[in-house]
Every structure is written in C-alpha cells, then in structure tokens.
Design a protein around this motif. Structure first.
Motif, mmCIF file in Angstrom:
data_model
loop_
_atom_site.group_PDB
_atom_site.id
_atom_site.type_symbol
_atom_site.label_atom_id
_atom_site.label_comp_id
_atom_site.label_asym_id
_atom_site.label_seq_id
_atom_site.Cartn_x
_atom_site.Cartn_y
_atom_site.Cartn_z
ATOM 1 N N VAL A 1 -8.149 -24.113 -44.466
ATOM 2 C CA VAL A 1 -6.807 -24.900 -44.538
ATOM 3 C C VAL A 1 -6.840 -25.897 -45.332
ATOM 4 C CG1 VAL A 1 -7.214 -26.484 -42.576
ATOM 5 C CG2 VAL A 1 -4.944 -26.079 -43.540
ATOM 6 N N VAL B 1 -1.932 -31.085 -38.056
ATOM 7 C CA VAL B 1 -2.869 -29.858 -38.212
ATOM 8 C C VAL B 1 -3.742 -29.654 -37.011
ATOM 9 C CG1 VAL B 1 -4.484 -28.569 -39.598
ATOM 10 C CG2 VAL B 1 -2.337 -29.711 -40.584
ATOM 11 N N GLY C 1 -3.220 -26.295 -34.915
ATOM 12 C CA GLY C 1 -4.013 -25.304 -35.340
ATOM 13 C C GLY C 1 -5.047 -24.710 -34.508
ATOM 14 N N THR D 1 -10.581 -26.226 -33.692
ATOM 15 C CA THR D 1 -10.259 -26.558 -35.031
ATOM 16 C C THR D 1 -11.115 -27.590 -35.471
ATOM 17 O OG1 THR D 1 -8.353 -27.424 -36.328
ATOM 18 C CG2 THR D 1 -8.210 -28.009 -33.978
ATOM 19 N N VAL E 1 -10.742 -30.461 -38.641
ATOM 20 C CA VAL E 1 -9.955 -30.998 -40.080
ATOM 21 C C VAL E 1 -10.583 -32.265 -40.496
ATOM 22 C CG1 VAL E 1 -7.722 -31.466 -41.130
ATOM 23 C CG2 VAL E 1 -8.047 -29.800 -39.223
ATOM 24 N N ALA F 1 -1.123 -23.390 -38.265
ATOM 25 C CA ALA F 1 -0.729 -24.868 -37.916
ATOM 26 C C ALA F 1 0.914 -24.957 -38.228
ATOM 27 C CB ALA F 1 -1.365 -25.818 -38.630
ATOM 28 N N VAL G 1 3.456 -28.107 -39.247
ATOM 29 C CA VAL G 1 3.773 -29.506 -39.868
ATOM 30 C C VAL G 1 5.147 -29.529 -40.285
ATOM 31 C CG1 VAL G 1 1.470 -29.929 -40.247
ATOM 32 C CG2 VAL G 1 3.154 -29.025 -42.200
ATOM 33 N N VAL H 1 0.847 -27.702 -46.449
ATOM 34 C CA VAL H 1 -0.423 -27.314 -45.901
ATOM 35 C C VAL H 1 -0.492 -25.578 -46.421
ATOM 36 C CG1 VAL H 1 -1.887 -26.738 -44.000
ATOM 37 C CG2 VAL H 1 -0.556 -28.939 -44.277
ATOM 38 N N VAL I 1 4.234 -25.435 -44.368
ATOM 39 C CA VAL I 1 3.009 -24.620 -44.195
ATOM 40 C C VAL I 1 3.273 -23.099 -45.290
ATOM 41 C CG1 VAL I 1 1.561 -23.370 -42.637
ATOM 42 C CG2 VAL I 1 2.469 -25.355 -41.925
#
Length: 409
Positions: free
Chosen positions: A219, A236, A240, A247, A249, A264, A266, A273, A306
């Motif tokens: 991502v 995320v 995610g 996950t 990030v 994910a 958002v 994203v 996304v």
C-alpha cells in the motif's frame, strides 16, 4: 527546662506521620561545614555530599533489600547500580531538607537523569516513584530523626521530584516512540523496496504481526490537501488487517507505505490510497511497484479514496503514452480552442455526453439544456473535428484526448 519526652515511633505512624504513603527524613550525623554555595548546588557538589551525608552501609543495604522486595520492576538493575542511585537520591533529599529549601536545578536534573535511565530500561513510572518513596521511608525508619518540620520538607521535595520525573518519563516515552516509528519505517521501506534479506524478513515479520506464509497487498498513500498523514495512516491500519493477517503501515517522506492483508477503506476526504497485487512477503517489491504507479496515476487525474491498477483502466496508458496523447489532443481539442468560450462549452458538452454513456436525455438533464441543444452541440463538434461519436474507435480516441487534457492541466 523539662526534658522533651520522645513518643514511641509506633505512635508517629498511628498519627499519620511517617506513614508508608509519604516520604520521611534520613537521620544524619551532626552537620558539617558546607562547601561554598555554588559548588554545593552543582552536580559535582551534590555527588560529593552523597558520601558525607549517607554513610551507614548497613542501613543502605537494608534499604536496598527492601526495595528489591517491594519493587520487583527493578530486578534487572544490577545491585551495585541500585545501591549507587539510591544512596545519591537519599543524599539529595536530605540536603534539601537540612538546608530548608526546594530542590536545586542541579538536583532536579540529577534525579531526572536517574528517572530517564530507569525509563529506558523499561521500568514503569509508578515503580520509579515507588522506589523513591520506599528509599526515603526506610531510611527514616532506620534513623532517629523526629523533626516534623523536616518531614514536611521531605514531602515537598518528593512532590517536586515526582513532578519532574513524570515530565522526564513522558519525554523518554516520546523518544522511544519516535525510535520505534523510525525502526518500523526502516523495516517497511526495506520490505517494499526489496532490500531486506529474506532471512531478516522472516525473523522480523512476527514482531509486526505478519505471517511468513500470508498473502499481502503493498500500500502507498498520500493525504489530500490539508490532510493529516497520521490520520490516513491510522485509517489504513484499522481497516487493512484481516483475521490472522496483520498490517504494518509507516510514514515515509510524507506518505504512507505499508503492508495490509485486505483492501483498506478510507474516506475520500482523507486522500488517496493505492494498493498493489497480492503477494507473499518476499514478493512485495513488485506489488509496491504497482501501488506506486496506481498512486501517481490517481493523483494525476485527481482521484481519491482507495484505488488499484484495475480501477484505473486505460488511465495508466494515458499518463505514460505522451506522444499518443498529444496527437489526439491536437486532433480533437485544438480545433475547439480556436472558438474561445463556445469551444470550451463544446468540450464540456462532449465530456458529459461520454460520461453519461452517450445518452442524450441524461446528458441534457445534467447540463440543464434542451435535448435538441445537446444534439446540435454534438453535431457541431463532429463537424469541427471529423469525429463520429457513433463509432467505437472515435469514442475511445476522443475520451483519451479529454483525459489527457485533464492531466495536462
């Protein structure tokens, strides 16, 4: 004058003085002449006074033994180190109480340095404060002091040092969090750029909740104008992770880079994203390449939310095929620009007509014009450009030109 009668120590405790929840003074030898004021309040002066003010080895050993029993969080601190910091802390407390003053800046700095060292070894703040309380309380129990005024001065000293300790602990926690974020960012970057050895990937993955045999999506995201990159990161992270997937990030150069186990979600207001294709941990470099290409394409076309490569369709080619795009713009749009405002109206009409699937009534309604007006504009466009919007090839080329012009702006 009648001699003063000493109350039993147990009576002191029943009255609340010297109870375990407060700090009590350390009995001293008869006071000695002090060093000059400046040296006495310097770090060197404080350290030197520690040896003069607290010399009872047996008492110190008993105090340290009590601390070992009552503060198990200090079990990893070497015995000699614990004796040293306890001795110095008691000396600072007694110096301030004896001289009827608040802790000096140098004394607060010295106590704060001890707090920071303990915090960095993982000792909780509550345990640090408990260590100080127990040390001074036990030293009082081992001594012969019975001066209530001095006891109150020690309470004041304790409050001041505890306040500074809390601030120091928060700063240490913030520093450690920054270090952890840096380590996380380095791991994520190495994972996605393919620079980490396979053995290191496998050994460190578990620390971030990643399964060596799992399937993941790379991502890469960017906050919208005025957006908060940390808010995007959190969104995320929360959406995610799948069951048993995990996950991770991180924030890298103002963007979010990471690994998620499912698509994910958002809000469009958070930014854009992009997700790559599914891959195992060893294949995330290619997945990240797709995510990066999707992000740049989405940003160029003003998209948010996304996106994936599949969502972007021919826009990837429009962005990369410069020569083809410019040729189509010259053929289908430049003739309109010679007409000024009317040409802009024709371009907007054709864009809306394609967006509505070549449906006249829907397009006219969206443009708030009569269907015949729309038909006239379409006919005029075809006349100026030579396009035939009943032919699929021409529709694709006109749409390509319009999208290319949008990116160029």
């Amino acid at each position: 004058m009648a001699s003063r009668t000493r109350r039993p120590r147990s009576a002191q405790y029943r009255s609340g003085i010297g109870s375990p929840c407060v700090l009590a003074p350390l009995a001293l030898r008869p006071p000695r002449a002090h060093a000059p004021y400046r040296d006495r309040h310097s770090v060197r002066g404080i350290n030197a006074s520690a040896g003069r003010r607290f010399t009872g080895t047996g008492a110190l050993e008993a105090i340290v033994a009590s601390i070992r029993d009552e503060v198990p969080e200090l079990s990893e601190i070497p015995a000699e180190e614990l004796r040293r910091i306890t001795r110095a802390e008691l000396a600072r407390a007694q110096a301030a109480a004896d001289e009827r003053r608040a802790p000096s800046t140098a004394e607060l700095d010295a106590s704060a340095a001890v707090t920071a060292r303990l915090a960095r070894t993982g000792v909780p703040l509550e345990a640090v404060n408990r260590w100080r309380r127990i040390a001074v309380r036990r030293s009082f129990e081992a001594g012969e002091g019975d001066e209530v005024a001095r006891l109150y001065r020690l309470w004041d000293w304790s409050d001041t040092v505890a306040t500074r300790a809390a601030a120091t602990y928060l700063q240490v926690e913030a520093d450690l969090q920054d270090r952890n974020r840096d380590q996380s960012a380095a791991f994520v970057r190495g994972l996605l750029e393919g620079t980490l050895p396979a053995a290191e990937v496998q050994s460190r993955a578990a620390a971030y909740g990643l399964l060596p045999s799992g399937s993941y999506l790379a991502v890469r995201g960017r906050p919208g104008p005025g957006g908060d990159v940390r808010h995007l990161q959190r969104a995320v992270e929360l959406s995610g992770g799948g069951e048993g997937g995990g996950t991770v990030v991180a924030i890298v150069e103002g963007e979010i880079w990471g690994v998620v186990s499912r698509r994910a979600e958002v809000d469009s207001s958070d930014g854009v994203v992009a997700l790559g294709a599914p891959a195992d941990l060893g294949g995330l470099r290619d997945s990240f390449g797709l995510a990066s290409r999707a992000l740049e394409t989405a940003a160029a076309f003003g998209l948010d939310g996304v996106v994936t490569i599949d969502d972007l369709s021919l826009r990837l080619a429009i962005l990369s095929e410069d020569h083809l795009g410019e040729r189509l713009v010259r053929r289908y749009l430049e003739p309109l620009r010679e007409l000024g405002e009317y040409g802009a109206t024709l371009e907007h009409t054709v864009r809306e007509y394609l967006a509505k699937g070549l449906r006249v009534d829907a397009s006219a309604k969206a443009l708030i014009v009569h269907p015949n007006t729309l038909r006239h504009r379409i006919a005029r466009f075809e006349q100026l450009t030579g396009a035939n919007l009943r032919r699929t090839e021409d529709v694709v080329e006109v749409w390509w030109a319009l999208e290319r012009a949008h990116v160029a702006r």
